[in-house]
Design a protein around this motif. Sequence first.
Motif, PDB file in Angstrom:
ATOM      1  N   VAL A  21      29.398 -34.708   1.639  1.00 28.36           N
ATOM      2  CA  VAL A  21      28.323 -34.356   0.717  1.00 28.36           C
ATOM      3  C   VAL A  21      28.239 -35.480  -0.308  1.00 28.36           C
ATOM      4  CG1 VAL A  21      27.540 -32.726  -1.044  1.00 28.36           C
ATOM      5  CG2 VAL A  21      28.577 -31.880   1.075  1.00 28.36           C
ATOM      6  N   LEU A  22      27.089 -36.162  -0.338  1.00 24.06           N
ATOM      7  CA  LEU A  22      26.914 -37.300  -1.236  1.00 24.06           C
ATOM      8  C   LEU A  22      26.244 -36.912  -2.548  1.00 24.06           C
ATOM      9  CD1 LEU A  22      25.700 -39.934   1.399  1.00 24.06           C
ATOM     10  CD2 LEU A  22      28.030 -39.526   0.574  1.00 24.06           C
ATOM     11  N   LYS A  23      25.213 -36.064  -2.484  1.00 23.14           N
ATOM     12  CA  LYS A  23      24.506 -35.651  -3.694  1.00 23.14           C
ATOM     13  C   LYS A  23      23.872 -34.291  -3.461  1.00 23.14           C
ATOM     14  CE  LYS A  23      21.976 -37.075  -7.525  1.00 23.14           C
ATOM     15  NZ  LYS A  23      21.447 -38.052  -8.364  1.00 23.14           N
ATOM     16  N   ASP A  24      24.072 -33.403  -4.413  1.00 19.41           N
ATOM     17  CA  ASP A  24      23.536 -32.046  -4.326  1.00 19.41           C
ATOM     18  C   ASP A  24      22.397 -31.915  -5.321  1.00 19.41           C
ATOM     19  OD1 ASP A  24      23.007 -29.330  -4.337  1.00 19.41           O
ATOM     20  OD2 ASP A  24      25.102 -28.722  -4.430  1.00 19.41           O
ATOM     21  N   HIS A  25      21.173 -31.770  -4.801  1.00 18.81           N
ATOM     22  CA  HIS A  25      19.982 -31.619  -5.634  1.00 18.81           C
ATOM     23  C   HIS A  25      19.556 -30.154  -5.733  1.00 18.81           C
ATOM     24  CE1 HIS A  25      19.208 -35.990  -5.598  1.00 18.81           C
ATOM     25  NE2 HIS A  25      19.551 -35.947  -4.338  1.00 18.81           N
ATOM     26  N   GLY A  26      20.397 -29.237  -5.270  1.00 21.15           N
ATOM     27  CA  GLY A  26      20.039 -27.817  -5.258  1.00 21.15           C
ATOM     28  C   GLY A  26      19.435 -27.448  -3.923  1.00 21.15           C
ATOM     29  N   PHE A  27      18.132 -27.540  -3.830  1.00 16.35           N
ATOM     30  CA  PHE A  27      17.380 -27.245  -2.615  1.00 16.35           C
ATOM     31  C   PHE A  27      17.698 -28.238  -1.495  1.00 16.35           C
ATOM     32  CE2 PHE A  27      13.572 -28.580  -0.297  1.00 16.35           C
ATOM     33  CZ  PHE A  27      13.062 -27.408   0.211  1.00 16.35           C
ATOM     34  N   VAL A  28      17.973 -29.495  -1.865  1.00 17.30           N
ATOM     35  CA  VAL A  28      18.266 -30.565  -0.906  1.00 17.30           C
ATOM     36  C   VAL A  28      19.656 -31.115  -1.194  1.00 17.30           C
ATOM     37  CG1 VAL A  28      17.575 -32.840  -0.049  1.00 17.30           C
ATOM     38  CG2 VAL A  28      15.835 -31.247  -0.860  1.00 17.30           C
ATOM     39  N   VAL A  29      20.442 -31.284  -0.127  1.00 17.79           N
ATOM     40  CA  VAL A  29      21.759 -31.900  -0.245  1.00 17.79           C
ATOM     41  C   VAL A  29      21.768 -33.124   0.660  1.00 17.79           C
ATOM     42  CG1 VAL A  29      24.246 -31.620   0.122  1.00 17.79           C
ATOM     43  CG2 VAL A  29      22.893 -29.706  -0.759  1.00 17.79           C
ATOM     44  N   LYS A  30      22.075 -34.285   0.081  1.00 17.43           N
ATOM     45  CA  LYS A  30      22.177 -35.523   0.854  1.00 17.43           C
ATOM     46  C   LYS A  30      23.610 -35.655   1.343  1.00 17.43           C
ATOM     47  CE  LYS A  30      18.184 -37.616   0.204  1.00 17.43           C
ATOM     48  NZ  LYS A  30      17.386 -38.077   1.317  1.00 17.43           N
ATOM     49  N   GLY A  31      23.757 -36.012   2.609  1.00 13.01           N
ATOM     50  CA  GLY A  31      25.082 -36.149   3.168  1.00 13.01           C
ATOM     51  C   GLY A  31      25.152 -37.252   4.202  1.00 13.01           C
ATOM     52  N   GLU A  32      26.329 -37.342   4.822  1.00 12.07           N
ATOM     53  CA  GLU A  32      26.574 -38.361   5.831  1.00 12.07           C
ATOM     54  C   GLU A  32      27.545 -37.811   6.858  1.00 12.07           C
ATOM     55  OE1 GLU A  32      27.096 -42.718   4.736  1.00 12.07           O
ATOM     56  OE2 GLU A  32      29.130 -42.134   5.316  1.00 12.07           O
ATOM     57  N   PHE A  33      27.302 -38.135   8.111  1.00 16.25           N
ATOM     58  CA  PHE A  33      28.196 -37.740   9.201  1.00 16.25           C
ATOM     59  C   PHE A  33      28.348 -38.924  10.136  1.00 16.25           C
ATOM     60  CE2 PHE A  33      28.989 -35.853  13.424  1.00 16.25           C
ATOM     61  CZ  PHE A  33      30.155 -35.172  13.145  1.00 16.25           C
ATOM     62  N   GLU A  34      29.570 -39.396  10.277  1.00 16.52           N
ATOM     63  CA  GLU A  34      29.885 -40.539  11.139  1.00 16.52           C
ATOM     64  C   GLU A  34      28.978 -41.735  10.845  1.00 16.52           C
ATOM     65  OE1 GLU A  34      29.864 -38.986  15.161  1.00 16.52           O
ATOM     66  OE2 GLU A  34      31.763 -37.932  14.822  1.00 16.52           O
ATOM     67  N   GLY A  35      28.766 -41.992   9.557  1.00 16.15           N
ATOM     68  CA  GLY A  35      27.977 -43.145   9.133  1.00 16.15           C
ATOM     69  C   GLY A  35      26.476 -42.963   9.203  1.00 16.15           C
ATOM     70  N   LYS A  36      26.010 -41.775   9.539  1.00 18.34           N
ATOM     71  CA  LYS A  36      24.583 -41.505   9.664  1.00 18.34           C
ATOM     72  C   LYS A  36      24.144 -40.511   8.592  1.00 18.34           C
ATOM     73  CE  LYS A  36      25.453 -40.552  14.028  1.00 18.34           C
ATOM     74  NZ  LYS A  36      25.374 -40.194  15.435  1.00 18.34           N
ATOM     75  N   GLY A  37      22.936 -40.688   8.082  1.00 14.13           N
ATOM     76  CA  GLY A  37      22.419 -39.835   7.025  1.00 14.13           C
ATOM     77  C   GLY A  37      22.101 -38.432   7.505  1.00 14.13           C
ATOM     78  N   VAL A  38      22.372 -37.465   6.640  1.00 16.92           N
ATOM     79  CA  VAL A  38      22.053 -36.065   6.904  1.00 16.92           C
ATOM     80  C   VAL A  38      21.386 -35.500   5.652  1.00 16.92           C
ATOM     81  CG1 VAL A  38      22.949 -33.796   7.537  1.00 16.92           C
ATOM     82  CG2 VAL A  38      24.115 -35.842   8.370  1.00 16.92           C
TER      83      VAL A  38
END
Length: 129
Positions: free
Chosen positions: A94-111
Amino acid sequence: SAARRFLWWAQAGMERVMEAPQMWTQEDAINLCRRIEGVVPFNGCHVALTGGCLYKHGKRKDADILFYSIRQSNGVYENKPKVLAAIQAIGIKVLKDHGFVVKGEFEGKGVDMFFPELPLRDEEYCVAT
């Protein structure tokens, strides 16, 4: 010579800049959704793939994943911390939690993870009307 060292340095820097980011295939995104679905129902929600990985052909820069409440549960609103802990346990950062949207990464790829039942708390994702 100094010119040769500079050219080597510049070329090495350009190679790093030009490295292609990790990209998602539809199959990879579906497999991730299956892994997530293996852990999130215990925390009151299900998962769905959406966005380019589902609707478009070819590789995509990120996977868009939607989390929605199971009717018989307390819902995503109360269980979001547990959901985030569960997905981190299977390797999603979990990289950044905006509430409704959470930015993340899995195996070097954006989620990009969407919790549509939650309020948006970051103006970065607000749409001007």
